[in-house]
Design a protein around this motif. Sequence first.
Motif, mmCIF file in Angstrom:
data_model
loop_
_atom_site.group_PDB
_atom_site.id
_atom_site.type_symbol
_atom_site.label_atom_id
_atom_site.label_comp_id
_atom_site.label_asym_id
_atom_site.label_seq_id
_atom_site.Cartn_x
_atom_site.Cartn_y
_atom_site.Cartn_z
ATOM 1 N N GLN A 66 0.831 -1.197 0.000
ATOM 2 C CA GLN A 66 0.000 0.000 0.000
ATOM 3 C C GLN A 66 0.868 1.251 0.000
ATOM 4 N N ASP A 67 0.397 2.270 -0.691
ATOM 5 C CA ASP A 67 1.105 3.552 -0.713
ATOM 6 C C ASP A 67 0.712 4.372 0.508
ATOM 7 N N THR A 68 1.045 3.853 1.664
ATOM 8 C CA THR A 68 0.768 4.544 2.914
ATOM 9 C C THR A 68 2.053 4.570 3.727
ATOM 10 N N GLU A 69 2.031 5.312 4.799
ATOM 11 C CA GLU A 69 3.205 5.395 5.664
ATOM 12 C C GLU A 69 3.587 4.025 6.222
ATOM 13 N N GLU A 70 2.571 3.204 6.525
ATOM 14 C CA GLU A 70 2.832 1.875 7.081
ATOM 15 C C GLU A 70 3.334 0.897 6.027
ATOM 16 N N GLY A 71 2.983 1.102 4.751
ATOM 17 C CA GLY A 71 3.411 0.204 3.681
ATOM 18 C C GLY A 71 2.941 -1.231 3.891
ATOM 19 N N ILE A 72 1.683 -1.389 4.306
ATOM 20 C CA ILE A 72 1.116 -2.722 4.561
ATOM 21 C C ILE A 72 1.119 -3.533 3.273
ATOM 22 N N LYS A 73 1.525 -4.799 3.380
ATOM 23 C CA LYS A 73 1.617 -5.684 2.222
ATOM 24 C C LYS A 73 0.406 -6.613 2.173
ATOM 25 N N ALA A 74 -0.013 -6.958 0.960
ATOM 26 C CA ALA A 74 -1.149 -7.852 0.748
ATOM 27 C C ALA A 74 -0.799 -8.864 -0.334
ATOM 28 N N ILE A 75 -1.360 -10.055 -0.223
ATOM 29 C CA ILE A 75 -1.148 -11.122 -1.203
ATOM 30 C C ILE A 75 -2.376 -11.252 -2.075
ATOM 31 N N GLU A 76 -2.180 -11.327 -3.369
ATOM 32 C CA GLU A 76 -3.269 -11.592 -4.316
ATOM 33 C C GLU A 76 -3.424 -13.109 -4.417
ATOM 34 N N TYR A 77 -4.116 -13.699 -3.455
ATOM 35 C CA TYR A 77 -4.241 -15.151 -3.388
ATOM 36 C C TYR A 77 -4.790 -15.793 -4.666
ATOM 37 N N PRO A 78 -5.759 -15.190 -5.367
ATOM 38 C CA PRO A 78 -6.258 -15.852 -6.591
ATOM 39 C C PRO A 78 -5.166 -16.103 -7.629
ATOM 40 N N PHE A 79 -4.136 -15.259 -7.642
ATOM 41 C CA PHE A 79 -3.086 -15.403 -8.646
ATOM 42 C C PHE A 79 -2.105 -16.529 -8.322
ATOM 43 N N LEU A 80 -2.254 -17.162 -7.177
ATOM 44 C CA LEU A 80 -1.427 -18.313 -6.825
ATOM 45 C C LEU A 80 -1.923 -19.600 -7.497
ATOM 46 N N VAL A 81 -3.150 -19.597 -7.986
ATOM 47 C CA VAL A 81 -3.735 -20.811 -8.566
ATOM 48 C C VAL A 81 -2.907 -21.340 -9.735
ATOM 49 N N GLY A 82 -2.491 -20.489 -10.646
ATOM 50 C CA GLY A 82 -1.679 -20.926 -11.790
ATOM 51 C C GLY A 82 -0.389 -21.588 -11.347
ATOM 52 N N LEU A 83 0.251 -21.019 -10.333
ATOM 53 C CA LEU A 83 1.479 -21.591 -9.794
ATOM 54 C C LEU A 83 1.210 -22.981 -9.219
ATOM 55 N N LEU A 84 0.138 -23.119 -8.467
ATOM 56 C CA LEU A 84 -0.187 -24.406 -7.852
ATOM 57 C C LEU A 84 -0.515 -25.459 -8.901
ATOM 58 N N VAL A 85 -1.225 -25.069 -9.948
ATOM 59 C CA VAL A 85 -1.545 -26.001 -11.037
ATOM 60 C C VAL A 85 -0.268 -26.522 -11.679
ATOM 61 N N GLU A 86 0.651 -25.625 -12.007
ATOM 62 C CA GLU A 86 1.894 -26.045 -12.653
ATOM 63 C C GLU A 86 2.765 -26.871 -11.710
ATOM 64 N N ALA A 87 2.762 -26.565 -10.413
ATOM 65 C CA ALA A 87 3.536 -27.346 -9.449
ATOM 66 C C ALA A 87 2.999 -28.772 -9.354
ATOM 67 N N ILE A 88 1.687 -28.924 -9.360
ATOM 68 C CA ILE A 88 1.085 -30.264 -9.324
ATOM 69 C C ILE A 88 1.468 -31.042 -10.576
ATOM 70 N N LYS A 89 1.453 -30.394 -11.715
ATOM 71 C CA LYS A 89 1.841 -31.069 -12.962
ATOM 72 C C LYS A 89 3.304 -31.497 -12.922
ATOM 73 N N GLU A 90 4.184 -30.639 -12.396
ATOM 74 C CA GLU A 90 5.598 -31.001 -12.277
ATOM 75 C C GLU A 90 5.773 -32.183 -11.325
ATOM 76 N N LEU A 91 5.028 -32.178 -10.234
ATOM 77 C CA LEU A 91 5.106 -33.275 -9.269
ATOM 78 C C LEU A 91 4.613 -34.579 -9.892
ATOM 79 N N GLU A 92 3.543 -34.488 -10.653
ATOM 80 C CA GLU A 92 3.012 -35.680 -11.334
ATOM 81 C C GLU A 92 4.042 -36.259 -12.312
ATOM 82 N N GLU A 93 4.755 -35.395 -13.007
ATOM 83 C CA GLU A 93 5.815 -35.859 -13.915
ATOM 84 C C GLU A 93 6.907 -36.602 -13.155
ATOM 85 N N LYS A 94 7.279 -36.087 -11.967
ATOM 86 C CA LYS A 94 8.305 -36.733 -11.155
ATOM 87 C C LYS A 94 7.822 -38.111 -10.669
ATOM 88 N N VAL A 95 6.576 -38.199 -10.236
ATOM 89 C CA VAL A 95 6.022 -39.462 -9.769
ATOM 90 C C VAL A 95 5.984 -40.477 -10.901
#
Length: 100
Positions: A66-95
Amino acid sequence: GTHGDYHVSSDERLKENIATIPNALTKVAALRGVNFTWKAKEKTGLQMGMIAQEVESVIPEVVHTQDTEEGIKAIEYPFLVGLLVEAIKELEEKVTAIGG
């Protein structure tokens, strides 16, 4: 762009430079899920999530400050879905590679 409170625009026609997320499993392995309680008394009960500063060191594109004095940070959780999908696919390849 968003559509209401729960939808994020994802139409291919709005995107360019599309590439599969590399090393997704390594990135997921570097993240830490945590349980916590909020310091603010109006927010009660045990919660589950991640720490923005830790996530920022691994995948900064999903953390906003945030553009505030505290500079509080936030995570865009919905944007993690693509990462999780690709990680599962990589894990499946290893298995599969070890005969699973």
